[in-house]
Design a protein around this motif. Structure first.
Motif, PDB file in Angstrom:
ATOM      1  N   VAL A  58      32.781 -38.181 -25.172  1.00 30.52           N
ATOM      2  CA  VAL A  58      32.930 -37.079 -26.116  1.00 30.52           C
ATOM      3  C   VAL A  58      32.776 -35.783 -25.340  1.00 30.52           C
ATOM      4  O   VAL A  58      31.916 -35.682 -24.461  1.00 30.52           O
ATOM      5  CB  VAL A  58      31.860 -37.163 -27.230  1.00 30.52           C
ATOM      6  CG1 VAL A  58      31.898 -35.947 -28.139  1.00 30.52           C
ATOM      7  CG2 VAL A  58      32.026 -38.428 -28.042  1.00 30.52           C
ATOM      8  N   THR A  59      33.615 -34.789 -25.662  1.00 31.60           N
ATOM      9  CA  THR A  59      33.446 -33.488 -25.020  1.00 31.60           C
ATOM     10  C   THR A  59      32.192 -32.834 -25.585  1.00 31.60           C
ATOM     11  O   THR A  59      31.942 -32.887 -26.782  1.00 31.60           O
ATOM     12  CB  THR A  59      34.649 -32.558 -25.271  1.00 31.60           C
ATOM     13  OG1 THR A  59      34.869 -32.451 -26.672  1.00 31.60           O
ATOM     14  CG2 THR A  59      35.892 -33.059 -24.581  1.00 31.60           C
ATOM     15  N   ASP A  60      31.385 -32.234 -24.709  1.00 35.87           N
ATOM     16  CA  ASP A  60      30.181 -31.543 -25.173  1.00 35.87           C
ATOM     17  C   ASP A  60      30.504 -30.074 -25.432  1.00 35.87           C
ATOM     18  O   ASP A  60      31.662 -29.651 -25.347  1.00 35.87           O
ATOM     19  CB  ASP A  60      29.015 -31.721 -24.191  1.00 35.87           C
ATOM     20  CG  ASP A  60      29.238 -31.050 -22.840  1.00 35.87           C
ATOM     21  OD1 ASP A  60      30.203 -30.279 -22.677  1.00 35.87           O
ATOM     22  OD2 ASP A  60      28.416 -31.298 -21.934  1.00 35.87           O
ATOM     23  N   ALA A  61      29.497 -29.281 -25.744  1.00 34.92           N
ATOM     24  CA  ALA A  61      29.693 -27.863 -26.068  1.00 34.92           C
ATOM     25  C   ALA A  61      30.302 -27.073 -24.913  1.00 34.92           C
ATOM     26  O   ALA A  61      30.920 -26.037 -25.121  1.00 34.92           O
ATOM     27  CB  ALA A  61      28.367 -27.243 -26.492  1.00 34.92           C
ATOM     28  N   ASN A  62      30.159 -27.561 -23.680  1.00 28.59           N
ATOM     29  CA  ASN A  62      30.716 -26.888 -22.508  1.00 28.59           C
ATOM     30  C   ASN A  62      32.078 -27.429 -22.093  1.00 28.59           C
ATOM     31  O   ASN A  62      32.613 -27.034 -21.063  1.00 28.59           O
ATOM     32  CB  ASN A  62      29.740 -27.001 -21.333  1.00 28.59           C
ATOM     33  CG  ASN A  62      28.426 -26.330 -21.642  1.00 28.59           C
ATOM     34  OD1 ASN A  62      28.394 -25.233 -22.173  1.00 28.59           O
ATOM     35  ND2 ASN A  62      27.330 -27.005 -21.333  1.00 28.59           N
ATOM     36  N   GLY A  63      32.609 -28.380 -22.864  1.00 28.45           N
ATOM     37  CA  GLY A  63      33.914 -28.956 -22.548  1.00 28.45           C
ATOM     38  C   GLY A  63      33.868 -30.110 -21.568  1.00 28.45           C
ATOM     39  O   GLY A  63      34.906 -30.595 -21.127  1.00 28.45           O
ATOM     40  N   ASN A  64      32.670 -30.572 -21.206  1.00 28.77           N
ATOM     41  CA  ASN A  64      32.525 -31.703 -20.289  1.00 28.77           C
ATOM     42  C   ASN A  64      32.616 -33.018 -21.047  1.00 28.77           C
ATOM     43  O   ASN A  64      32.080 -33.137 -22.149  1.00 28.77           O
ATOM     44  CB  ASN A  64      31.165 -31.639 -19.578  1.00 28.77           C
ATOM     45  CG  ASN A  64      31.007 -30.369 -18.786  1.00 28.77           C
ATOM     46  OD1 ASN A  64      31.891 -29.961 -18.049  1.00 28.77           O
ATOM     47  ND2 ASN A  64      29.870 -29.715 -18.962  1.00 28.77           N
ATOM     48  N   ALA A  65      33.276 -34.004 -20.465  1.00 27.40           N
ATOM     49  CA  ALA A  65      33.360 -35.330 -21.070  1.00 27.40           C
ATOM     50  C   ALA A  65      32.076 -36.102 -20.751  1.00 27.40           C
ATOM     51  O   ALA A  65      31.745 -36.302 -19.589  1.00 27.40           O
ATOM     52  CB  ALA A  65      34.577 -36.079 -20.553  1.00 27.40           C
ATOM     53  N   VAL A  66      31.376 -36.516 -21.802  1.00 29.69           N
ATOM     54  CA  VAL A  66      30.090 -37.202 -21.662  1.00 29.69           C
ATOM     55  C   VAL A  66      30.193 -38.595 -22.270  1.00 29.69           C
ATOM     56  O   VAL A  66      30.626 -38.745 -23.415  1.00 29.69           O
ATOM     57  CB  VAL A  66      28.977 -36.403 -22.396  1.00 29.69           C
ATOM     58  CG1 VAL A  66      27.652 -37.128 -22.336  1.00 29.69           C
ATOM     59  CG2 VAL A  66      28.865 -34.997 -21.840  1.00 29.69           C
ATOM     60  N   LYS A  67      29.804 -39.625 -21.520  1.00 27.85           N
ATOM     61  CA  LYS A  67      29.814 -40.989 -22.053  1.00 27.85           C
ATOM     62  C   LYS A  67      28.705 -41.112 -23.091  1.00 27.85           C
ATOM     63  O   LYS A  67      27.557 -40.815 -22.818  1.00 27.85           O
ATOM     64  CB  LYS A  67      29.601 -42.010 -20.943  1.00 27.85           C
ATOM     65  CG  LYS A  67      29.620 -43.449 -21.438  1.00 27.85           C
ATOM     66  CD  LYS A  67      29.279 -44.404 -20.307  1.00 27.85           C
ATOM     67  CE  LYS A  67      28.942 -45.773 -20.804  1.00 27.85           C
ATOM     68  NZ  LYS A  67      27.635 -45.858 -21.457  1.00 27.85           N
ATOM     69  N   VAL A  68      29.088 -41.560 -24.290  1.00 29.88           N
ATOM     70  CA  VAL A  68      28.106 -41.713 -25.368  1.00 29.88           C
ATOM     71  C   VAL A  68      27.963 -43.155 -25.853  1.00 29.88           C
ATOM     72  O   VAL A  68      26.964 -43.499 -26.466  1.00 29.88           O
ATOM     73  CB  VAL A  68      28.438 -40.798 -26.576  1.00 29.88           C
ATOM     74  CG1 VAL A  68      28.367 -39.335 -26.180  1.00 29.88           C
ATOM     75  CG2 VAL A  68      29.785 -41.123 -27.183  1.00 29.88           C
ATOM     76  N   TRP A  69      28.969 -43.981 -25.604  1.00 28.35           N
ATOM     77  CA  TRP A  69      28.916 -45.377 -26.065  1.00 28.35           C
ATOM     78  C   TRP A  69      29.581 -46.277 -25.050  1.00 28.35           C
ATOM     79  O   TRP A  69      30.594 -45.894 -24.480  1.00 28.35           O
ATOM     80  CB  TRP A  69      29.636 -45.509 -27.418  1.00 28.35           C
ATOM     81  CG  TRP A  69      29.654 -46.921 -27.908  1.00 28.35           C
ATOM     82  CD1 TRP A  69      28.678 -47.564 -28.610  1.00 28.35           C
ATOM     83  CD2 TRP A  69      30.704 -47.883 -27.723  1.00 28.35           C
ATOM     84  NE1 TRP A  69      29.056 -48.860 -28.858  1.00 28.35           N
ATOM     85  CE2 TRP A  69      30.300 -49.077 -28.325  1.00 28.35           C
ATOM     86  CE3 TRP A  69      31.951 -47.850 -27.082  1.00 28.35           C
ATOM     87  CZ2 TRP A  69      31.083 -50.222 -28.323  1.00 28.35           C
ATOM     88  CZ3 TRP A  69      32.737 -48.993 -27.077  1.00 28.35           C
ATOM     89  CH2 TRP A  69      32.301 -50.162 -27.699  1.00 28.35           C
TER      90      TRP A  69
END
Length: 154
Positions: A58-69
């Motif tokens: 998921v993209t975070d508030a800074n536009g970085n792709a973060v693995k969440v699942w």
């Protein structure tokens, strides 16, 4: 003389306080936050061989792709008819957003010998808060999935 200086200093301080109060009144309203609550992922067709090794970013508030699942695993094995709970990813801060914001959710297939394959993406918006469960189709690299989520007030 000291009283005069004290009065001038007090008047100056009060005028600055007034200016600061005015500046504060001009600030934007505070952001009303919501959270994407991941529910489940359903595989209708895997992208390769006998199964996919799926994970969600998921993209975070800074536009970085973060693995969440999946939460603590590298990936989750998926094949036709598999339905996996995604609730173990719900503690990630990247799932929190303002009601006027959006997050891109992208499903990937983990590969050890080549770049990971994109299995599709969808946009979740803060304005979906309070709506029914959302079901979005994700398609890419031959895979077909449905992700279920909802957006809730926090």
């Amino acid at each position: 003389m000291t009283r005069g200086i004290a009065r001038v200093a007090t008047a100056a301080l009060l005028s600055l306080t007034g200016v600061a109060g005015f500046a504060g009144a001009a600030q934007a309203e505070p952001i009303d936050y919501v959270r994407i609550e991941l529910l489940e992922l359903t595989c209708h067709q895997q992208s390769e061989g006998d199964h996919d090794e799926a994970y969600l970013k998921v993209t975070d508030a800074n536009g970085n792709a973060v693995k969440v699942w999946p939460g603590s695993l590298k990936y989750q094995t998926m094949g036709p008819g598999y339905v996996r709970s995604m609730t173990d990813g719900n503690g990630n801060a990247a799932l929190v957003l303002g009601k006027q914001q959006a997050r891109t959710m992208t499903l990937w297939d983990y590969d050890t010998t080549s770049p990971d394959d994109k299995l599709g993406s969808t946009l979740a918006t803060g304005s979906e808060a309070g709506a029914e469960v959302q079901y979005r189709s994700l398609e890419g690299s031959g895979g077909v999935y449905t992700i279920a989520y909802r957006v809730i007030d926090i």
